[in-house]
Scaffold this motif. Sequence first.
Motif, PDB file in Angstrom:
ATOM      1  N   TYR A   1      96.189 -11.154  21.248  1.00  0.00           N
ATOM      2  CA  TYR A   1      96.919 -12.552  21.370  1.00  0.00           C
ATOM      3  C   TYR A   1      98.326 -12.574  21.525  1.00  0.00           C
ATOM      4  O   TYR A   1      98.914 -13.227  22.276  1.00  0.00           O
ATOM      5  N   LEU A   2      99.194 -11.601  20.624  1.00  0.00           N
ATOM      6  CA  LEU A   2     100.356 -11.385  20.800  1.00  0.00           C
ATOM      7  C   LEU A   2     100.967 -11.144  22.422  1.00  0.00           C
ATOM      8  O   LEU A   2     101.621 -11.718  22.996  1.00  0.00           O
ATOM      9  N   GLU A   3     100.044  -9.906  22.861  1.00  0.00           N
ATOM     10  CA  GLU A   3     100.273  -9.735  24.358  1.00  0.00           C
ATOM     11  C   GLU A   3      99.968 -10.817  25.141  1.00  0.00           C
ATOM     12  O   GLU A   3     100.848 -10.895  26.265  1.00  0.00           O
ATOM     13  N   ALA A   4      99.137 -11.399  25.028  1.00  0.00           N
ATOM     14  CA  ALA A   4      98.538 -12.501  26.005  1.00  0.00           C
ATOM     15  C   ALA A   4      99.535 -13.735  25.786  1.00  0.00           C
ATOM     16  O   ALA A   4      99.800 -14.216  26.889  1.00  0.00           O
ATOM     17  N   LEU A   5      99.938 -13.939  24.597  1.00  0.00           N
ATOM     18  CA  LEU A   5     100.769 -15.296  24.610  1.00  0.00           C
ATOM     19  C   LEU A   5     102.255 -15.192  24.776  1.00  0.00           C
ATOM     20  O   LEU A   5     103.285 -16.032  25.053  1.00  0.00           O
ATOM     21  N   TYR A   6     102.807 -13.903  24.692  1.00  0.00           N
ATOM     22  CA  TYR A   6     104.169 -13.427  24.817  1.00  0.00           C
ATOM     23  C   TYR A   6     104.354 -12.420  25.722  1.00  0.00           C
ATOM     24  O   TYR A   6     104.894 -11.435  25.605  1.00  0.00           O
ATOM     25  N   PRO A   7     104.135 -12.747  26.964  1.00  0.00           N
ATOM     26  CA  PRO A   7     103.994 -11.409  28.096  1.00  0.00           C
ATOM     27  C   PRO A   7     105.523 -11.200  28.400  1.00  0.00           C
ATOM     28  O   PRO A   7     106.445 -12.193  28.461  1.00  0.00           O
ATOM     29  N   GLY A   8     105.804 -10.010  28.374  1.00  0.00           N
ATOM     30  CA  GLY A   8     107.289  -9.372  28.632  1.00  0.00           C
ATOM     31  C   GLY A   8     108.078  -9.415  27.266  1.00  0.00           C
ATOM     32  O   GLY A   8     109.015  -9.070  27.713  1.00  0.00           O
ATOM     33  N   ASN A   9     107.666 -10.082  26.341  1.00  0.00           N
ATOM     34  CA  ASN A   9     108.473 -10.003  25.251  1.00  0.00           C
ATOM     35  C   ASN A   9     108.549  -8.515  24.482  1.00  0.00           C
ATOM     36  O   ASN A   9     107.407  -8.192  23.787  1.00  0.00           O
ATOM     37  N   GLU A  10     109.491  -7.869  24.673  1.00  0.00           N
ATOM     38  CA  GLU A  10     109.710  -6.368  24.344  1.00  0.00           C
ATOM     39  C   GLU A  10     109.183  -6.221  22.815  1.00  0.00           C
ATOM     40  O   GLU A  10     108.290  -5.397  22.276  1.00  0.00           O
ATOM     41  N   ASN A  11     109.692  -6.956  21.774  1.00  0.00           N
ATOM     42  CA  ASN A  11     109.634  -6.995  20.348  1.00  0.00           C
ATOM     43  C   ASN A  11     107.939  -7.064  20.054  1.00  0.00           C
ATOM     44  O   ASN A  11     107.627  -6.416  19.237  1.00  0.00           O
ATOM     45  N   TYR A  12     107.857  -8.217  20.642  1.00  0.00           N
ATOM     46  CA  TYR A  12     106.055  -8.562  20.296  1.00  0.00           C
ATOM     47  C   TYR A  12     105.226  -7.503  21.023  1.00  0.00           C
ATOM     48  O   TYR A  12     104.161  -7.182  20.539  1.00  0.00           O
ATOM     49  N   LEU A  13     105.626  -7.190  21.928  1.00  0.00           N
ATOM     50  CA  LEU A  13     104.827  -5.930  22.500  1.00  0.00           C
ATOM     51  C   LEU A  13     104.566  -4.774  21.661  1.00  0.00           C
ATOM     52  O   LEU A  13     103.651  -4.200  21.365  1.00  0.00           O
ATOM     53  N   LYS A  14     105.942  -4.382  21.177  1.00  0.00           N
ATOM     54  CA  LYS A  14     105.868  -3.302  20.323  1.00  0.00           C
ATOM     55  C   LYS A  14     104.962  -3.251  18.931  1.00  0.00           C
ATOM     56  O   LYS A  14     104.297  -2.575  18.507  1.00  0.00           O
ATOM     57  N   ALA A  15     105.338  -4.727  18.609  1.00  0.00           N
ATOM     58  CA  ALA A  15     104.555  -5.064  17.367  1.00  0.00           C
ATOM     59  C   ALA A  15     102.941  -4.937  17.684  1.00  0.00           C
ATOM     60  O   ALA A  15     102.249  -4.532  17.003  1.00  0.00           O
ATOM     61  N   ALA A  16     102.528  -5.359  18.782  1.00  0.00           N
ATOM     62  CA  ALA A  16     101.092  -5.384  19.091  1.00  0.00           C
ATOM     63  C   ALA A  16     100.702  -3.933  19.240  1.00  0.00           C
ATOM     64  O   ALA A  16      99.663  -3.654  18.954  1.00  0.00           O
ATOM     65  N   GLN A  17     101.610  -2.942  20.029  1.00  0.00           N
ATOM     66  CA  GLN A  17     101.126  -1.763  20.119  1.00  0.00           C
ATOM     67  C   GLN A  17     101.048  -1.114  18.558  1.00  0.00           C
ATOM     68  O   GLN A  17     100.019  -0.390  18.519  1.00  0.00           O
ATOM     69  N   THR A  18     101.984  -1.201  17.862  1.00  0.00           N
ATOM     70  CA  THR A  18     101.893  -0.649  16.417  1.00  0.00           C
ATOM     71  C   THR A  18     100.452  -1.113  15.939  1.00  0.00           C
ATOM     72  O   THR A  18      99.889  -0.357  15.071  1.00  0.00           O
ATOM     73  N   MET A  19     100.412  -2.486  16.067  1.00  0.00           N
ATOM     74  CA  MET A  19      99.264  -3.068  15.329  1.00  0.00           C
ATOM     75  C   MET A  19      97.914  -2.517  15.800  1.00  0.00           C
ATOM     76  O   MET A  19      96.840  -2.037  15.069  1.00  0.00           O
ATOM     77  N   GLN A  20      97.887  -2.109  17.044  1.00  0.00           N
ATOM     78  CA  GLN A  20      96.560  -1.565  17.593  1.00  0.00           C
ATOM     79  C   GLN A  20      96.323  -0.067  17.325  1.00  0.00           C
ATOM     80  O   GLN A  20      95.186   0.226  16.671  1.00  0.00           O
TER      81      GLN A  20
END
Lengths: 176, 314
Positions: free
Chosen positions: B64-83
Amino acid sequence: MSFLKRLFRQRTKRVTITICGLDNAGKTTIVRYLVAGEYKSTVPTMGVNREVIDLPNLQMDIFDLGGQLDFRGIWPEINEKSDGLVYVVDASDYIRLDESKEIFYNIINAQINPLIPVLILLNKCDLEERLSRIEFINAFDLPSLGNIKWACFVTSAITGEGIYDAFRWFIDAFQE
Amino acid sequence: MALVLSSYSYYYLIAGIINFTVLSFLLVLLIIHFFRKRTVGTFLLIMTYASVWINEILMTLAFYLEALYPGNENYLKAAQTMQMTGVFFLVYTINWMYFFANRHLIRDNDLFKLLYTSIFSAFVGVAGGLAYYDIYTGDRNNPFWYSIIELAGADFNLNYPPTQGLRLILIGGMFAIGSITYLRLIVRTTRLTRKAKDLVTKKGLRIVSLSILFLWLTGLVLALYIFGANRIPWLSVLVYLFRGMIVITAVILGYLGWIMPEWLRRRLRGKAWIAKVYTGKLPEPPKSKENIEKAPKPITSPTSANQIVEISEQ
Ligand SMILES: Nc1nc2c(ncn2[C@@H]2O[C@H](COP(=O)(O)OP(=O)(O)O)[C@@H](O)[C@H]2O)c(=O)[nH]1
Ligand SMILES: [Mg+2]
């Protein structure tokens, strides 16, 4: 099919049955015999064992209560709601007969609804040294039960003797 | 948010929510059971499946994070960490299951259990530390301590421990420990099944070994991505849906087999002996002499007549 079954199931009567008696009388073994049709070893019951038996028009919800003193506290609560009482006595246990009798009358007089059927089982009849049915009925003063609907059978949860007849009477008592 | 997601993305997102809902429901059932029984065993089982559940939550949230906030560096990192964290939770189910099984199926000594957990945690710790380090300091286009599995057609990707080179030892080691553990439990359960005399126990154990097999498969299905299933959009979706079903099946079977709810026990047991005799499917046993003699028609009504019979016998 299962839809039809469910329709019919609504007609089946549900009854709650409690099995009481001193510990080691054979209550759990009897319930297990009803299910398996053969002797199965048991471990002493802690608290309550529950078993449900489905008959054509009757569902018996059987509560097998732990007999030890510690657990007797919960008996009144369960007995109050029960639609039938099975009381099991160890026919070979002369020593605790009086204790068993006292508990029996305590249940009859204080815990159960006086209209429900009471099945008394003189269990372990396979043993040599034991009370006969007549001796027991005398000792327990059963005729003094007055208007209570009761029956007494000798049974053995090891050989299965008497178990079917006893419960046949019990089941029929609910069908009326 | 005027956001356009690719149609493939919806499959993953919806599947994630369904998986989460079903697993939550099962977990609640387990927790209810725990409060009734209050045994360490049930608690270990809850932790086993809670790990699966947490992985599901983290993975779906990351999508959801990756899909809803494309290109947002911080969210992307958070999403990767979560995964990555989710993957490690999933891997840790093996350890929880191992301890649970030690109460019911096997009896390893404390030394072995400690060694097992230590080695296991070392793998997870090293793999996790390095992966987080790489997510926050490394180059995303060229990850080293983790790998990105691109899900073709979707707006997000899977993050996984490294799948190339010597680094494979990390995931390989965890996989090997998991496989040996599960295989051992399955063999043990099968042996117990053969020994069990009681029909319900036999069938229950069979369900248990199936549930362990499915738990093992949850790890295996994701491996399909490593072999390239992620490059074809619909295949990638199918694998993901399939994985979800396997996870759910594993937990359902685990619940049924280990907890053995009353309705299932009764169903497996079949009709009671007394019911079979009553309906004539089995012959009536011979009557006891003592019962017949003393009461030809055992006292059927509270009329005093019956009691007179009793008294007159004396
Ligand atoms: N000889 C004999 N032993 C029995 C009989 N029924 C039960 N027992 C034994 O009596 C012991 C206590 O039985 P159990 O069912 O656990 O008693 P509970 O405490 O009333 O539930 C067990 O060792 C049984 O094997 C019986 O009919 N005959
Ligand atoms: Mg008992």
